[in-house]
Scaffold this active site. Structure first.
Site, PDB file in Angstrom:
ATOM      1  N   HIS A 158       0.840  -1.210   0.000  1.00  0.00           N
ATOM      2  CA  HIS A 158       0.000   0.000   0.000  1.00  0.00           C
ATOM      3  C   HIS A 158       0.869   1.253   0.000  1.00  0.00           C
ATOM      4  CE1 HIS A 158      -3.240  -2.545   2.189  1.00  0.00           C
ATOM      5  NE2 HIS A 158      -3.680  -2.311   0.969  1.00  0.00           N
ATOM      6  N   CYS A 245      -3.165   1.297   9.441  1.00  0.00           N
ATOM      7  CA  CYS A 245      -4.195   0.372   8.972  1.00  0.00           C
ATOM      8  C   CYS A 245      -5.106  -0.149  10.096  1.00  0.00           C
ATOM      9  CB  CYS A 245      -3.578  -0.775   8.192  1.00  0.00           C
ATOM     10  SG  CYS A 245      -2.242  -1.569   9.025  1.00  0.00           S
TER      11      CYS A 245
HETATM   12  N1  GLY Z   1      -2.991  -8.539   5.575  1.00  0.00           N
HETATM   13  C1  GLY Z   1      -3.408  -7.274   5.138  1.00  0.00           C
HETATM   14  C2  GLY Z   1      -3.716  -7.281   3.697  1.00  0.00           C
HETATM   15  O1  GLY Z   1      -3.115  -8.051   2.960  1.00  0.00           O
HETATM   16  O2  GLY Z   1      -4.543  -6.566   3.231  1.00  0.00           O
END
Ligand code: GLY
Length: 250
Positions: A158, A245
């Site tokens: 991300h 997150c």
């Molecule tokens: N484990 C977090 C994701 O892969 O979105």
């Protein structure tokens, strides 16, 4: 007052997605203690926290950031890019409805909130394995802000794995990850390559919740005037998770 929406960790977290299988399995009891430390750190920063139940059918549900993008009182509830995560937003939409006008993203759009970073009047969005062109278009239509799409290297899950907003004109950026020119006009605090994981941090005013054990990053943040709240991250890290997150702050 700022709020944070969090979600408790289910037993199934041991099966959370990971780009590389961890060397040792996730210790769910330890992950829960670390999640409590994280929530306590946010509370120390003055954030009011609401934590909703986890869902055993959603191993990754603790990573609530991926399920919504909130600007002002509008929440765009996403359609996460990983199929196993696409039911997570149902409960998030229900919870956010108490505070926000909720808009739902529809197929074929996909977008993970971890790919979205607001900085001043600009929204940066990572073009990643999780976030597609339709997802980016829906982000633009919903918020009508200046949206800058950023190509991510394939090993970066991300956008916010390598860059985080610290205040309206400052970013925390991992060295060698993205061209600093993307953030021209903003102040950049650099995270040394060997501490890349620490580039993901949650800023609340002059306070920053940051991963433990990254001394050079801590020194750089302290020198810039931020007050640090270090927290352990060993278990979420095994699932490619970090700090932003685990909450939706709005
Ligand atoms: N484990 C977090 C994701 O892969 O979105």
């Amino acid at each position: 007052m700022l709020r944070a929406l969090c979600r408790y960790i289910p037993n199934s977290f041991v099966n959370a997605l990971a780009m590389t299988a961890p060397e040792t399995p996730i210790d769910v009891a330890l992950a829960r203690r670390q999640h409590l430390q994280y929530r306590d750190a946010l509370a120390e920063c003055g954030v009011a926290i609401t934590t909703i139940p986890g869902d055993e059918a959603c191993p990754d549900c603790v990573f609530v950031e991926d399920t919504a993008v909130i600007v002002g009182h509008v929440a765009l509830v996403t359609r996460p890019g990983a199929v196993s995560r696409q039911t997570e937003p149902v409960e998030i939409a229900r919870a956010l409805d108490a505070w926000c006008r909720v808009i739902r993203m529809e197929a074929p759009a996909t977008l993970d909130g971890g790919d979205v970073m607001q900085l001043g009047n600009t929204i940066y969005v990572g073009r990643s394995a999780r976030t597609n062109a339709a997802g980016i278009a829906m982000l633009e239509q919903t918020f009508r802000s200046r949206v800058v799409a950023v190509e991510l290297p394939p090993h970066v899950l991300h956008l916010k794995c390598v860059v985080s907003p610290l205040d309206h004109d400052t970013v925390l950026l991992a060295e060698g990850s993205l061209p600093p020119a993307l953030f021209a006009g903003f102040r950049i605090i650099s995270v040394p390559r060997e501490e890349t994981y620490a580039a993901n941090a949650v800023a609340v005013g002059s306070h920053v919740v940051v991963a433990q054990e990254f001394p050079r990053t801590h020194d750089a943040l302290s020198a810039a005037g931020f007050t640090l709240h270090p927290v352990p991250t060993s278990e979420v890290r095994k699932a490619d998770g970090s700090l932003t997150c685990q909450s939706l702050v709005f």
